[in-house]
Design an enzyme around this catalytic site. Structure first.
Site, PDB file in Angstrom:
ATOM      1  N   ARG A   1       5.383 -13.268   9.436  1.00 30.14           N
ATOM      2  CA  ARG A   1       6.047 -12.015   9.111  1.00 30.14           C
ATOM      3  C   ARG A   1       7.415 -11.977   9.775  1.00 30.14           C
ATOM      4  O   ARG A   1       7.677 -12.698  10.723  1.00 30.14           O
ATOM      5  CB  ARG A   1       5.201 -10.833   9.549  1.00 30.14           C
ATOM      6  CG  ARG A   1       5.030 -10.724  11.064  1.00 30.14           C
ATOM      7  CD  ARG A   1       4.034  -9.648  11.462  1.00 30.14           C
ATOM      8  NE  ARG A   1       4.519  -8.315  11.186  1.00 30.14           N
ATOM      9  CZ  ARG A   1       3.967  -7.484  10.284  1.00 30.14           C
ATOM     10  NH1 ARG A   1       2.920  -7.854   9.589  1.00 30.14           N
ATOM     11  NH2 ARG A   1       4.447  -6.288  10.113  1.00 30.14           N
TER      12      ARG A   1
ATOM     13  N   LYS B   1       4.599   0.557   9.641  1.00 32.69           N
ATOM     14  CA  LYS B   1       4.752   1.828   8.934  1.00 32.69           C
ATOM     15  C   LYS B   1       4.243   2.992   9.781  1.00 32.69           C
ATOM     16  O   LYS B   1       4.801   4.082   9.754  1.00 32.69           O
ATOM     17  CB  LYS B   1       3.977   1.784   7.613  1.00 32.69           C
ATOM     18  CG  LYS B   1       4.824   1.258   6.469  1.00 32.69           C
ATOM     19  CD  LYS B   1       4.077   1.335   5.152  1.00 32.69           C
ATOM     20  CE  LYS B   1       3.281   0.075   4.923  1.00 32.69           C
ATOM     21  NZ  LYS B   1       2.552   0.032   3.673  1.00 32.69           N
TER      22      LYS B   1
ATOM     23  N   GLU C   1       0.868  -1.161   0.000  1.00 31.18           N
ATOM     24  CA  GLU C   1       0.000   0.000   0.000  1.00 31.18           C
ATOM     25  C   GLU C   1       0.917   1.226   0.000  1.00 31.18           C
ATOM     26  O   GLU C   1       1.837   1.312   0.832  1.00 31.18           O
ATOM     27  CB  GLU C   1      -0.862  -0.003   1.277  1.00 31.18           C
ATOM     28  CG  GLU C   1      -1.855   1.120   1.267  1.00 31.18           C
ATOM     29  CD  GLU C   1      -2.765   1.142   2.490  1.00 31.18           C
ATOM     30  OE1 GLU C   1      -2.735   0.220   3.312  1.00 31.18           O
ATOM     31  OE2 GLU C   1      -3.518   2.132   2.586  1.00 31.18           O
TER      32      GLU C   1
HETATM   33  P1  ATP Z   1       2.629  -2.098   7.963  1.00 30.65           P
HETATM   34  O1  ATP Z   1       1.940  -2.881   9.017  1.00 30.65           O
HETATM   35  O2  ATP Z   1       4.036  -1.729   8.289  1.00 30.65           O
HETATM   36  O3  ATP Z   1       1.838  -0.953   7.426  1.00 30.65           O
HETATM   37  P2  ATP Z   1       1.653  -3.635   5.860  1.00 30.65           P
HETATM   38  O4  ATP Z   1       1.623  -5.105   5.903  1.00 30.65           O
HETATM   39  O5  ATP Z   1       0.377  -2.921   6.113  1.00 30.65           O
HETATM   40  O6  ATP Z   1       2.809  -3.122   6.794  1.00 30.65           O
HETATM   41  P3  ATP Z   1       1.725  -3.353   3.062  1.00 30.65           P
HETATM   42  O7  ATP Z   1       2.249  -2.254   2.234  1.00 30.65           O
HETATM   43  O8  ATP Z   1       0.276  -3.603   3.067  1.00 30.65           O
HETATM   44  O9  ATP Z   1       2.238  -3.077   4.522  1.00 30.65           O
HETATM   45  O10 ATP Z   1       2.519  -4.691   2.792  1.00 30.65           O
HETATM   46  C1  ATP Z   1       2.913  -5.166   1.544  1.00 30.65           C
HETATM   47  C2  ATP Z   1       3.326  -6.587   1.674  1.00 30.65           C
HETATM   48  O11 ATP Z   1       4.436  -6.705   2.546  1.00 30.65           O
HETATM   49  C3  ATP Z   1       2.220  -7.432   2.248  1.00 30.65           C
HETATM   50  O12 ATP Z   1       2.074  -8.581   1.447  1.00 30.65           O
HETATM   51  C4  ATP Z   1       2.686  -7.756   3.630  1.00 30.65           C
HETATM   52  O13 ATP Z   1       2.242  -9.014   4.029  1.00 30.65           O
HETATM   53  C5  ATP Z   1       4.203  -7.721   3.491  1.00 30.65           C
HETATM   54  N1  ATP Z   1       4.826  -7.392   4.763  1.00 30.65           N
HETATM   55  C6  ATP Z   1       4.658  -6.273   5.497  1.00 30.65           C
HETATM   56  N2  ATP Z   1       5.357  -6.341   6.635  1.00 30.65           N
HETATM   57  C7  ATP Z   1       6.005  -7.535   6.634  1.00 30.65           C
HETATM   58  C8  ATP Z   1       6.893  -8.208   7.542  1.00 30.65           C
HETATM   59  N3  ATP Z   1       7.251  -7.661   8.699  1.00 30.65           N
HETATM   60  N4  ATP Z   1       7.359  -9.431   7.183  1.00 30.65           N
HETATM   61  C9  ATP Z   1       7.010  -9.981   6.022  1.00 30.65           C
HETATM   62  N5  ATP Z   1       6.190  -9.414   5.127  1.00 30.65           N
HETATM   63  C10 ATP Z   1       5.674  -8.206   5.422  1.00 30.65           C
HETATM   64 MG    MG Z   2      -1.281  -2.888   5.023  1.00 26.90          MG
END
Ligand code: ATP
Ligand code: MG
Length: 589
Positions: free
Chosen positions: A291, A301, A56
């Site tokens: 994760r 984030k 995102e």
């Molecule tokens: P945040 O919680 O930091 O906002 P998010 O998962 O909402 O992270 P996205 O931009 O939606 O962020 O994530 C893009 C991809 O990265 C998703 O498929 C998510 O599962 C993966 N991802 C995010 N954080 C991790 C992590 N700590 N380990 C592995 N994969 C991750």
């Molecule tokens: Mg997200």
């Protein structure tokens, strides 16, 4: 690592099984995202599998995303597939073009490419808004969705709990025609935000709360960074994501464990959309992995944004940040991050990876290829008092040289001058040394690395008694690399930089940003464990070759660790280095 050498894991096994069974062998691909009819009219899909990385664009990518990127692009590479880079931009409020650009850069920097065979696989979920709307209408017509006008509070109350079933909404029994009319009104902007939502009609008594009529569309009068003001209703993530996967013919939709409870809805939705002839079959499937949790690091984030906004760090690319721009500025290489993700593997159980694993991957990458240089981080002046006597002139500069890399003679040699005054590390002289100290103390001998053996004769102090200069004599005929150089045996070898030929440099010594290994566990305020000493700036002297390096160049400063010329502040003539990591894992020891 070649794919054949890669250790297996549950995701690789699933893909191998699907390939063996031909699960996706006969599907067609329109050449671009499409509905069922579009794909049916396309060619046999040239990709054996399709994965996607779906960020995102609401912030900068971090080390956790690197795991997801390496995993998704890596699986596609290893199995003859294609990985899509898809911006999951269905949430207008927090998204921005700045983040889109930064994410494109980060993925490229990590070494992956969404262009395959001259075809781009860069997609935006917001391009599918029309199709998502069509899917929602089709569900309504099939009596599988309804417009709910309960207040948000009532909706929450009526959802029930883990032990009690939910209560059906009074609006649940409306006719498809009435629901369709209401939904069209929502789209036309005739209802205020929060006044109603579109919900899937599934089962208010389901043990899985995610199946108790989840909301799938909400009203938001928000400007979207790509679609502008075209829409005032936006799909919920859980509705949008499966449709995005299906439009793009994704075969293996890999996400983190938090989404496990959403999988039944993912399946429910796509099975109905296949049945209704809207999305292509065979449809995508969702698989969850644990994760990345890294000690001493927060990877949300939102929390990273807070560190930036409240100025606990100097920006998203602060070298202490676990963002990819921060790690890059800190001196992490794409190779080291890929090595790290290979080493930690994937599993189905949450765990913590120790920060030292990340640092070790960096050392293992740079040890083999970073040029060496000498730097003095805590400078103390040393004067060779017999210099003019030995070389005939106080101004004489004696050329010395050393391999650029001790294991790679083909990388050549570097040259630097020894002069009558040099900088040494303050810790390399002690007036009253402890037992076993092999460096400089009045009367002792040590070697100036790549130079001569010297004998310490004493020191000078200032009014406060602090040592300001070490005095020593050089032993002629002991120059490294010359015959007889080691006739005088010494135990101590000291790094140094010429006082007149070395270059003053600013060096930033970083430590972990948090003092606790699990800064945000259990809802703790992570700011309460910020390390006040996470950044220290010191004035140093470095070898001329290092000072002349371009921004972004990495070095091993002998005995100190790995350093990188700062991408932003370093300039020839005014060098600035960041310490990436020490030579050994010394933290907390
Ligand atoms: P945040 O919680 O930091 O906002 P998010 O998962 O909402 O992270 P996205 O931009 O939606 O962020 O994530 C893009 C991809 O990265 C998703 O498929 C998510 O599962 C993966 N991802 C995010 N954080 C991790 C992590 N700590 N380990 C592995 N994969 C991750
Ligand atoms: Mg997200």
């Amino acid at each position: 690592m070649e794919s054949a050498d890669k250790p297996s894991n549950f995701l690789r096994q699933i893909i191998e099984r699907d390939l063996a069974q031909g699960t996706y062998a006969n599907r067609r691909f329109a050449g671009h995202p499409a509905d069922a009819a579009g794909h049916a009219a396309g060619q046999p899909d040239p990709a054996r599998i399709r994965t996607r990385f779906p960020p995102e664009p609401n912030g900068y990518l971090h080390i956790g995303h690197a795991k997801s990127i390496c995993l998704n692009f890596g699986l596609a590479q290893d199995f003859g597939g294609i990985c899509h880079l898809r911006f999951d931009d269905t949430n207008p409020e927090k998204e921005d073009q700045e983040y889109v650009d930064a994410i494109l850069d980060a993925v490229r920097w990590l070494g992956f490419d969404w262009n395959v065979g001259g075809v781009s696989h860069l997609f935006y979920a917001s391009d599918y808004f029309n199709f998502m709307y069509r899917c929602a209408c089709a569900l309504i017509e099939d009596d599988l969705a309804y417009v709910d006008e309960q207040s948000a509070d009532d909706m929450r109350r009526n959802r029930g709990t883990l032990t009690e079933p939910g209560v059906e909404s009074p609006w649940r029994a409306r006719s498809p025609q009435e629901n369709l009319r209401r939904f069209e009104e929502m789209r036309a902007g005739q209802h205020p935000e929060g006044s109603m939502v579109l919900r899937a009609k599934i089962d208010m008594a389901s043990p899985n709360i995610n199946l108790r009529d989840p909301a799938i569309y909400r009203i938001r009068f928000a400007h979207h960074h790509r679609t502008g003001d075209q829409w005032c209703i936006y799909p919920m993530y859980t509705f949008a994501h499966p449709i995005e996967d299906a439009m793009e013919c994704i075969s293996h939709s890999i996400c983190t464990l938090e989404f496990e409870d959403q999988r039944p809805f993912y399946d429910w939705l796509l099975d109905h959309l296949v049945r209704l002839g809207l999305v292509a079959s065979p449809r995508p499937h969702q698989y969850e992995f644990a994760r990345l949790n890294l000690t001493y690091v927060v990877t949300s984030k939102r929390k990273l944004a807070q560190l930036v906004a409240e100025r606990h760090v100097d920006g998203w690319d602060d070298p202490r940040m676990p963002t990819l721009v921060g790690l890059r500025r800190r001196g992490y290489t794409p190779e080291s991050l890929r090595l790290f993700t290979d080493r930690i593997g994937v599993s189905k159980a949450d765990s913590w990876i120790d920060y030292s694993v990340l640092e070790q991957a960096l050392r293992d990458d740079l040890d083999a290829r970073a040029p060496r240089a000498m730097a003095v981080l805590d400078p103390l002046r040393l004067e060779l008092t017999n210099w003019a006597e030995v070389f005939g002139s106080a101004d004489h500069a004696e050329p010395c040289s050393a391999p650029v890399h001790p294991a790679h003679p083909e990388m050549g040699r570097r040259s630097f001058d020894l002069t009558s005054q040099v900088w040494i590390e303050r810790e390399d002289f002690m007036e009253v040394p402890p037992k076993g100290y092999h460096r400089l103390t009045p009367g002792s001998m040590a070697r100036l690395k790549y130079g001569y053996v010297i004998r310490c004769t004493g020191c000078e102090k200032d009014a406060e008694g602090r040592v300001v200069k070490v005095l020593a004599e050089l032993l002629p005929d002991t120059k490294s690399g010359t015959p007889g150089a080691d006739t005088v045996k010494v135990k101590g070898v000291i790094t140094w930089v010429s006082a007149s030929r070395g270059v003053a440099a600013q060096v930033r010594l970083f430590d972990r940003l948090f003092t606790d290994a699990h800064p945000d566990v259990g809802g703790r305020d992570f700011l309460s464990v910020l390390n006040p000493q996470s950044k220290q700036t010191v004035q140093t002297y470095v070898e001329p070759a290092a000072a002349a390096a371009p921004a972004g160049a990495s070095f091993q400063f002998e005995r100190h660790g790995y350093f990188v010329a700062d991408r932003v502040d370093h300039a020839v003539g005014a060098p600035v280095f960041n310490r990436t990591t020490t030579l050994k894992d010394s933290w907390g020891k």
